[in-house]
Design an enzyme around this catalytic site. Structure first.
Site, PDB file in Angstrom:
ATOM      1  N   ARG A 128     -24.932  -5.980  14.334  1.00 39.06           N
ATOM      2  CA  ARG A 128     -26.210  -6.649  14.063  1.00 39.06           C
ATOM      3  C   ARG A 128     -27.383  -5.773  14.470  1.00 39.06           C
ATOM      4  O   ARG A 128     -28.306  -5.557  13.689  1.00 39.06           O
ATOM      5  CB  ARG A 128     -26.259  -7.993  14.804  1.00 39.06           C
ATOM      6  CG  ARG A 128     -27.612  -8.681  14.702  1.00 39.06           C
ATOM      7  CD  ARG A 128     -27.590 -10.113  15.224  1.00 39.06           C
ATOM      8  NE  ARG A 128     -27.150 -10.242  16.607  1.00 39.06           N
ATOM      9  CZ  ARG A 128     -27.073 -11.408  17.264  1.00 39.06           C
ATOM     10  NH1 ARG A 128     -27.385 -12.537  16.652  1.00 39.06           N
ATOM     11  NH2 ARG A 128     -26.667 -11.447  18.518  1.00 39.06           N
ATOM     12  N   TYR A 181     -30.690  -8.176  27.756  1.00 37.35           N
ATOM     13  CA  TYR A 181     -29.488  -8.329  28.591  1.00 37.35           C
ATOM     14  C   TYR A 181     -28.955  -6.958  28.993  1.00 37.35           C
ATOM     15  O   TYR A 181     -28.916  -6.029  28.187  1.00 37.35           O
ATOM     16  CB  TYR A 181     -28.374  -9.033  27.805  1.00 37.35           C
ATOM     17  CG  TYR A 181     -28.472 -10.535  27.683  1.00 37.35           C
ATOM     18  CD1 TYR A 181     -29.356 -11.298  28.444  1.00 37.35           C
ATOM     19  CD2 TYR A 181     -27.639 -11.211  26.789  1.00 37.35           C
ATOM     20  CE1 TYR A 181     -29.416 -12.683  28.304  1.00 37.35           C
ATOM     21  CE2 TYR A 181     -27.695 -12.601  26.642  1.00 37.35           C
ATOM     22  CZ  TYR A 181     -28.586 -13.323  27.405  1.00 37.35           C
ATOM     23  OH  TYR A 181     -28.636 -14.685  27.263  1.00 37.35           O
ATOM     24  N   ARG A 194     -35.437 -16.921  21.821  1.00 35.68           N
ATOM     25  CA  ARG A 194     -34.998 -18.247  22.289  1.00 35.68           C
ATOM     26  C   ARG A 194     -35.407 -19.360  21.353  1.00 35.68           C
ATOM     27  O   ARG A 194     -34.777 -20.414  21.311  1.00 35.68           O
ATOM     28  CB  ARG A 194     -35.544 -18.505  23.688  1.00 35.68           C
ATOM     29  CG  ARG A 194     -35.062 -17.510  24.731  1.00 35.68           C
ATOM     30  CD  ARG A 194     -33.554 -17.510  24.850  1.00 35.68           C
ATOM     31  NE  ARG A 194     -33.071 -16.533  25.846  1.00 35.68           N
ATOM     32  CZ  ARG A 194     -31.782 -16.300  26.070  1.00 35.68           C
ATOM     33  NH1 ARG A 194     -30.852 -16.934  25.367  1.00 35.68           N
ATOM     34  NH2 ARG A 194     -31.413 -15.412  26.959  1.00 35.68           N
ATOM     35  N   GLU A 315     -22.754 -25.125  24.283  1.00 39.72           N
ATOM     36  CA  GLU A 315     -23.995 -24.501  23.828  1.00 39.72           C
ATOM     37  C   GLU A 315     -24.715 -25.516  22.952  1.00 39.72           C
ATOM     38  O   GLU A 315     -24.081 -26.206  22.146  1.00 39.72           O
ATOM     39  CB  GLU A 315     -23.688 -23.217  23.042  1.00 39.72           C
ATOM     40  CG  GLU A 315     -24.930 -22.502  22.528  1.00 39.72           C
ATOM     41  CD  GLU A 315     -24.591 -21.126  21.923  1.00 39.72           C
ATOM     42  OE1 GLU A 315     -23.889 -20.331  22.583  1.00 39.72           O
ATOM     43  OE2 GLU A 315     -25.026 -20.874  20.789  1.00 39.72           O
TER      44      GLU A 315
HETATM   45  C1  3EB Z   1     -27.073 -16.747  25.263  1.00 42.55           C
HETATM   46  O1  3EB Z   1     -28.096 -17.303  25.650  1.00 42.55           O
HETATM   47  C2  3EB Z   1     -26.001 -17.634  24.713  1.00 42.55           C
HETATM   48  O2  3EB Z   1     -25.917 -13.751  19.671  1.00 42.55           O
HETATM   49  O3  3EB Z   1     -27.158 -14.728  18.195  1.00 42.55           O
HETATM   50  C3  3EB Z   1     -27.126 -18.016  21.943  1.00 42.55           C
HETATM   51  C4  3EB Z   1     -27.864 -17.930  20.763  1.00 42.55           C
HETATM   52  C5  3EB Z   1     -26.217 -17.026  22.256  1.00 42.55           C
HETATM   53  C6  3EB Z   1     -27.677 -16.843  19.893  1.00 42.55           C
HETATM   54  C7  3EB Z   1     -26.597 -14.706  19.295  1.00 42.55           C
HETATM   55  C8  3EB Z   1     -26.034 -15.952  21.375  1.00 42.55           C
HETATM   56  C9  3EB Z   1     -26.750 -15.859  20.203  1.00 42.55           C
HETATM   57  O4  3EB Z   1     -26.905 -15.532  25.325  1.00 42.55           O
HETATM   58  C10 3EB Z   1     -25.380 -17.117  23.508  1.00 42.55           C
END
Ligand code: 3EB
Length: 332
Positions: A128, A181, A194, A315
């Site tokens: 991605r 991250y 988010r 989730e």
């Molecule tokens: C997180 O907060 C949880 O890889 O597109 C949430 C929403 C999560 C989207 C993505 C991953 C994704 O990391 C996981």
């Protein structure tokens, strides 16, 4: 325009119902079947088209599409190719501002053994981000909202919605931005925000005469949200506490969104929720936590899915649609 539906029926025959791009995701619906399909409609004239493996619909403002990629070969390359095809379509048609991606891939936690060296979700993140970079897109800051969940099997399924005008990405002050991250979660960070706030300011033109120029429609796409604070998973093996932490995160995102709109129009109690549950036996505990926070009449569908970190049990994502009429209160 199209939609996304969840079913454990093995009938994955097509991504289309009539002419509509429809993602049929192979995930058992645990509860809330009446809301299990997410269907997007337009007030404008909608056209349907296909390009390669992408089926899509579009009106003058927005485009909704679904891409199914057979999962043969290396997931990193399949993912990169999928996003490259989507970006190419959106650039060609001029819908360059992506609101939201829905990503579903088989065996999301598999792969870090035997012949594959990297967990499949991390391979997905590699492909991605590579595609974002290759198409000249930013990989931090103004990113689409997203979710990424695991199915038992079936093709890589990516649904997406995009528009012609910029949107507002929203981050959560309780969480490190996912695109930042650290490397312990994989060689490439996930590329999503988010939440994403979308204004469809010309929605009023298609409303009745009395409403003309009085309405503005806002869409809030809250990404998949989990029990993560900073960048760390909280409450290992405690699904009730994970659910509670997740709802606190969603509340924080809504608070950020309302700061941007200045009108405070989004609230926890009128969102459409989708809850991804790793273990079906956790459903009562998750529902009880949600009832505790939201009361008994919230709108949610619960589906069984694998979550992208092995230690996450739940989730939750949400969508809000608000139509604001001006002058305020007149039509309340
Ligand atoms: C997180 O907060 C949880 O890889 O597109 C949430 C929403 C999560 C989207 C993505 C991953 C994704 O990391 C996981």
């Amino acid at each position: 325009m199209g939609g996304i539906a969840f079913s454990d029926a093995r009938n994955q025959a097509g991504s289309e119902i009539a002419n509509f791009p429809f993602a049929l995701v192979n995930m058992p619906v645990l509860e809330g079947g009446g809301l299990a399909s997410e269907i997007w409609m337009s007030d404008h004239k909608v056209r349907h088209a296909q390009r390669g493996l992408i089926r899509y619909s579009y009106d003058e403002d927005t485009l909704f599409g679904v891409l199914l990629m057979p999962q043969t070969g290396a997931l990193e390359q399949i993912t990169e190719s999928a996003f490259a095809q989507i970006f190419s379509l959106l650039e060609g048609r001029g819908y360059t501002h992506i609101f939201r991606f829905w990503n579903y891939l088989a065996d999301i936690n598999g792969g870090d053994d035997e012949d594959e060296s990297l967990e499949r979700y991390r391979q997905f993140n590699l492909g991605r981000q590579n595609a974002f970079v290759a198409s000249g897109r930013e990989v931090s800051g103004n990113l689409p909202a997203a979710c990424a969940l695991g199915t038992a099997d079936g093709p890589l399924t990516i649904a997406f919605m995009a528009g012609r005008t910029p949107t507002l990405s929203i981050e959560n002050p309780r969480q490190m931005s996912a695109y930042q991250y650290p490397e312990q979660y994989g060689p490439r960070s996930p590329s999503f925000s988010r939440a994403n706030l979308v204004s469809l300011s010309d929605a009023a033109h298609e409303l009745t005469d009395t409403d003309q120029t009085l309405a503005q429609q806002k869409l809030l796409f809250i990404s998949g949200t989990a029990s993560i604070v900073g960048h760390e998973t909280r409450h290992h093996s405690d699904v009730a506490a994970q659910t509670c932490e997740t709802l606190v995160n969603i509340e924080a995102v809504i608070h950020e969104a309302n700061k941007k709109t200045c009108t405070g129009e989004f609230s926890m109690t009128d969102l459409f929720y989708r809850v991804y549950v790793r273990h079906p036996t956790d459903l009562p505990a998750i529902r009880a936590e949600m009832e505790h926070v939201l009361g008994h009449s919230f709108k949610a569908v619960f589906v069984q899915a694998d979550i992208c970190r092995k230690d996450l049990l739940v989730e939750i994502e949400a969508t809000a649609v608000s139509t604001i009429r001006l002058p305020e209160e007149q039509y309340a």
